[in-house]
Design a protein around this motif. Structure first.
Motif, PDB file in Angstrom:
ATOM      1  N   GLY A  66       0.806  -1.224   0.000  1.00 10.23           N
ATOM      2  CA  GLY A  66       0.000   0.000   0.000  1.00 10.23           C
ATOM      3  C   GLY A  66       0.832   1.264   0.000  1.00 10.23           C
ATOM      4  N   TRP A  67       2.117   1.132  -0.406  1.00  9.25           N
ATOM      5  CA  TRP A  67       3.048   2.258  -0.333  1.00  9.25           C
ATOM      6  C   TRP A  67       3.543   2.723  -1.703  1.00  9.25           C
ATOM      7  N   ILE A  68       2.897   2.307  -2.770  1.00 11.32           N
ATOM      8  CA  ILE A  68       3.418   2.633  -4.085  1.00 11.32           C
ATOM      9  C   ILE A  68       3.226   4.102  -4.445  1.00 11.32           C
ATOM     10  N   ALA A  69       2.257   4.770  -3.849  1.00 10.56           N
ATOM     11  CA  ALA A  69       1.979   6.179  -4.182  1.00 10.56           C
ATOM     12  C   ALA A  69       1.981   7.014  -2.905  1.00 10.56           C
ATOM     13  N   PRO A  70       3.147   7.344  -2.363  1.00  7.65           N
ATOM     14  CA  PRO A  70       3.246   8.007  -1.061  1.00  7.65           C
ATOM     15  C   PRO A  70       2.480   9.320  -0.950  1.00  7.65           C
ATOM     16  N   SER A  71       2.357  10.052  -2.058  1.00  6.39           N
ATOM     17  CA  SER A  71       1.717  11.363  -1.990  1.00  6.39           C
ATOM     18  C   SER A  71       0.220  11.330  -2.272  1.00  6.39           C
ATOM     19  N   TRP A  72      -0.332  10.153  -2.606  1.00  6.52           N
ATOM     20  CA  TRP A  72      -1.750  10.080  -2.948  1.00  6.52           C
ATOM     21  C   TRP A  72      -2.615  10.013  -1.686  1.00  6.52           C
ATOM     22  N   PRO A  73      -3.781  10.638  -1.734  1.00  9.18           N
ATOM     23  CA  PRO A  73      -4.702  10.534  -0.596  1.00  9.18           C
ATOM     24  C   PRO A  73      -5.355   9.150  -0.534  1.00  9.18           C
ATOM     25  N   VAL A  74      -5.904   8.842   0.614  1.00  8.70           N
ATOM     26  CA  VAL A  74      -6.501   7.521   0.839  1.00  8.70           C
ATOM     27  C   VAL A  74      -7.630   7.235  -0.143  1.00  8.70           C
ATOM     28  N   GLU A  75      -8.423   8.243  -0.456  1.00 11.51           N
ATOM     29  CA  GLU A  75      -9.586   8.000  -1.316  1.00 11.51           C
ATOM     30  C   GLU A  75      -9.215   7.552  -2.724  1.00 11.51           C
ATOM     31  N   TYR A  76      -7.978   7.785  -3.126  1.00 14.59           N
ATOM     32  CA  TYR A  76      -7.533   7.346  -4.446  1.00 14.59           C
ATOM     33  C   TYR A  76      -6.582   6.145  -4.373  1.00 14.59           C
ATOM     34  N   GLY A  77      -6.451   5.566  -3.198  1.00 18.51           N
ATOM     35  CA  GLY A  77      -5.623   4.375  -3.067  1.00 18.51           C
ATOM     36  C   GLY A  77      -4.253   4.618  -2.479  1.00 18.51           C
ATOM     37  N   GLY A  78      -3.974   5.843  -2.049  1.00 20.94           N
ATOM     38  CA  GLY A  78      -2.694   6.145  -1.435  1.00 20.94           C
ATOM     39  C   GLY A  78      -2.716   5.880   0.058  1.00 20.94           C
ATOM     40  N   PRO A  79      -1.578   6.010   0.737  1.00 20.99           N
ATOM     41  CA  PRO A  79      -1.522   5.755   2.175  1.00 20.99           C
ATOM     42  C   PRO A  79      -1.976   6.932   3.019  1.00 20.99           C
ATOM     43  N   GLY A  80      -2.154   8.108   2.389  1.00 18.48           N
ATOM     44  CA  GLY A  80      -2.589   9.275   3.148  1.00 18.48           C
ATOM     45  C   GLY A  80      -1.549   9.781   4.119  1.00 18.48           C
ATOM     46  N   TRP A  81      -0.276   9.659   3.758  1.00 18.21           N
ATOM     47  CA  TRP A  81       0.806  10.056   4.652  1.00 18.21           C
ATOM     48  C   TRP A  81       0.915  11.569   4.778  1.00 18.21           C
ATOM     49  N   THR A  82       1.477  11.995   5.891  1.00 14.83           N
ATOM     50  CA  THR A  82       1.830  13.401   6.068  1.00 14.83           C
ATOM     51  C   THR A  82       3.096  13.690   5.259  1.00 14.83           C
ATOM     52  N   ALA A  83       3.404  14.973   5.120  1.00 11.25           N
ATOM     53  CA  ALA A  83       4.621  15.352   4.410  1.00 11.25           C
ATOM     54  C   ALA A  83       5.846  14.743   5.083  1.00 11.25           C
ATOM     55  N   GLN A  84       5.857  14.726   6.406  1.00 11.39           N
ATOM     56  CA  GLN A  84       7.011  14.187   7.128  1.00 11.39           C
ATOM     57  C   GLN A  84       7.171  12.690   6.892  1.00 11.39           C
ATOM     58  N   GLN A  85       6.075  11.972   6.841  1.00 14.12           N
ATOM     59  CA  GLN A  85       6.160  10.536   6.556  1.00 14.12           C
ATOM     60  C   GLN A  85       6.706  10.286   5.158  1.00 14.12           C
ATOM     61  N   ARG A  86       6.271  11.081   4.209  1.00 17.43           N
ATOM     62  CA  ARG A  86       6.766  10.914   2.843  1.00 17.43           C
ATOM     63  C   ARG A  86       8.270  11.173   2.763  1.00 17.43           C
ATOM     64  N   LEU A  87       8.730  12.159   3.504  1.00 15.01           N
ATOM     65  CA  LEU A  87      10.155  12.467   3.507  1.00 15.01           C
ATOM     66  C   LEU A  87      10.959  11.332   4.127  1.00 15.01           C
ATOM     67  N   VAL A  88      10.455  10.788   5.231  1.00 13.23           N
ATOM     68  CA  VAL A  88      11.130   9.654   5.877  1.00 13.23           C
ATOM     69  C   VAL A  88      11.205   8.475   4.910  1.00 13.23           C
ATOM     70  N   PHE A  89      10.100   8.179   4.260  1.00 14.63           N
ATOM     71  CA  PHE A  89      10.046   7.052   3.331  1.00 14.63           C
ATOM     72  C   PHE A  89      11.002   7.251   2.165  1.00 14.63           C
ATOM     73  N   ASP A  90      10.992   8.430   1.549  1.00 15.51           N
ATOM     74  CA  ASP A  90      11.880   8.693   0.418  1.00 15.51           C
ATOM     75  C   ASP A  90      13.342   8.555   0.820  1.00 15.51           C
ATOM     76  N   ASP A  91      13.689   9.106   1.961  1.00 17.12           N
ATOM     77  CA  ASP A  91      15.083   9.065   2.397  1.00 17.12           C
ATOM     78  C   ASP A  91      15.536   7.645   2.706  1.00 17.12           C
ATOM     79  N   GLU A  92      14.696   6.890   3.394  1.00 21.39           N
ATOM     80  CA  GLU A  92      15.076   5.521   3.752  1.00 21.39           C
ATOM     81  C   GLU A  92      15.215   4.637   2.512  1.00 21.39           C
ATOM     82  N   CYS A  93      14.323   4.832   1.549  1.00 20.71           N
ATOM     83  CA  CYS A  93      14.418   4.059   0.305  1.00 20.71           C
ATOM     84  C   CYS A  93      15.711   4.383  -0.436  1.00 20.71           C
ATOM     85  N   ALA A  94      16.045   5.671  -0.494  1.00 20.83           N
ATOM     86  CA  ALA A  94      17.265   6.074  -1.193  1.00 20.83           C
ATOM     87  C   ALA A  94      18.496   5.522  -0.498  1.00 20.83           C
ATOM     88  N   LEU A  95      18.560   5.649   0.820  1.00 22.40           N
ATOM     89  CA  LEU A  95      19.730   5.198   1.563  1.00 22.40           C
ATOM     90  C   LEU A  95      19.896   3.681   1.510  1.00 22.40           C
TER      91      LEU A  95
END
Length: 370
Positions: A49-78
């Motif tokens: 359920g993490w393929i579209a970090p910036s998408w809202p829940v109603e469209y199938g995204g996780p509904g993450w906050t900006a901070q969660q998206r940043l954490v996810f992007d950084d951890e994936c890159a590292l």
């Protein structure tokens, strides 16, 4: 999750379990992935359920906050996770949510999420790159839709894509940004021809796409006919924000420093203090801009400014890696390939000169120069 630390732990655990070791090695070595490897990672993220970090829940995204998206992007890159293809997930998807019809969202968004549709971007042309509004591809109105003819250039992964979103001129207007429409077409439509363009290192990433009387049904137009520039501007903002590779730049810089430390010891680190500071600044700038845009308080210069800083830092790191590559032939060849490929950051998503003009125009309108 009660804290971002908990969330970071969950992301790291997922990466440790789901990221294929061979794929990780290829990513960390800046080697190209084949389609199967990219699909494998897409499916793993989609299942979570993490393929579209910036998408809202109603469209199938996780509904993450900006901070969660940043954490996810950084951890994936590292961790050395592959970058997901941006065209559907970070570019077309948000445009459909904002400008598309309910039917278009229902038709296309689920297929972007599950990977059934792979999209490419039909914007640049032989005579319309940085000055995109000068495009000459035409769309002639016919019964039930439009017939599109023209040529698109530097179309990344068109040879792998199932669909394309494109800009075409549906009418001639005094202001060249008007009369352009944003359209969707399958790549197997009659009249679509993909021709490979080989990069200086011999790799095949970009293409020329010829559109010869390609029929696009009326429901394949996103937004109002003739008002596609609004969609294009929104999409380019998402593209430029998504190009801020803060996590990847930190990872590439760390790899460079680790390599040099093994050869020369800690003494070599002093040569790269400025790059390290620039990397930290990019991370802070990206975090601030993303949170600003999420809150609706952005002023329009965020994406161009971020694109400029990212391009300069990315190229500086690849230049440093090339200058300090070992004498092993494979290391030299890899460093050259990355150095040459990273030159594209000065062009794609809007050339450096154009981004400077956009940012300066916004600041001038805000009264920054008075």
């Amino acid at each position: 999750m009660n804290t971002f630390a908990d969330f970071r732990t969950e992301v790291r655990a997922f990466l440790a379990t789901e990221l294929d070791a061979d794929t990780r090695i290829r990513v960390l070595g800046n080697r190209a992935l084949d389609r199967a490897e990219m699909v494998q990672w897409h499916k793993a993220l989609h299942a979570k359920g993490w393929i579209a970090p910036s998408w809202p829940v109603e469209y199938g995204g996780p509904g993450w906050t900006a901070q969660q998206r940043l954490v996810f992007d950084d951890e994936c890159a590292l961790a050395g996770a592959p970058e997901t293809l941006p065209f559907g997930l970070r570019m077309l998807g948000p445009v459909l949510m904002e400008h598309g019809t309910a039917q278009q969202c229902e038709t296309y968004l689920p297929k972007i999420l599950d990977g059934s549709h792979w999209w490419c971007q039909g914007f640049s042309e032989p005579g319309a790159g940085s000055d995109l509004a000068s495009l000459s591809t035409t769309a002639r109105a016919v019964d039930g839709g439009f017939v599109v003819s023209g040529t698109k250039l530097w179309t990344t992964y068109a040879h792998r894509a199932s669909h394309m979103f494109l800009l075409a001129r549906t009418s001639r207007e005094p202001k060249k940004q008007r009369g352009i429409s944003f359209m969707l077409t399958p790549m197997d439509a009659q009249g679509v021809t993909v021709r490979p363009l080989y990069l200086i290192d011999g790799s095949h990433e970009v293409n020329e796409v010829v559109l010869d009387e390609v029929f696009v049904a009326s429901d394949g137009v996103v937004g109002e006919v003739g008002e596609g520039w609004l969609c294009a501007k929104a999409l380019l903002t998402h593209e430029r924000m998504g190009a801020a590779r803060a996590g990847k730049n930190r990872r590439d810089l760390a790899v460079l420093l680790d390599t040099l430390e093994s050869q020369f010891g800690q003494s070599k680190h002093a040569d790269f203090v400025d790059l390290a500071l620039d990397s930290d600044s990019l991370t802070e700038l990206r975090d601030f801009y993303l949170e600003t845009l999420d809150s609706g308080s952005g002023h329009g210069a965020e994406a161009p400014a971020l694109k400029l800083v990212t391009a300069e830092l990315t190229q500086a790191i690849s230049r440093a890696a090339f200058d300090n590559a070992s004498t092993e032939q494979t290391d030299v060849e890899s460093a050259i390939d990355v150095l040459l490929n990273d030159r594209k950051f000065s062009i794609f998503g809007g050339a450096t000169q154009v981004q400077k003009d956009l940012a300066a125009t916004v600041l001038w309108k805000m009264g920054a120069y008075k």
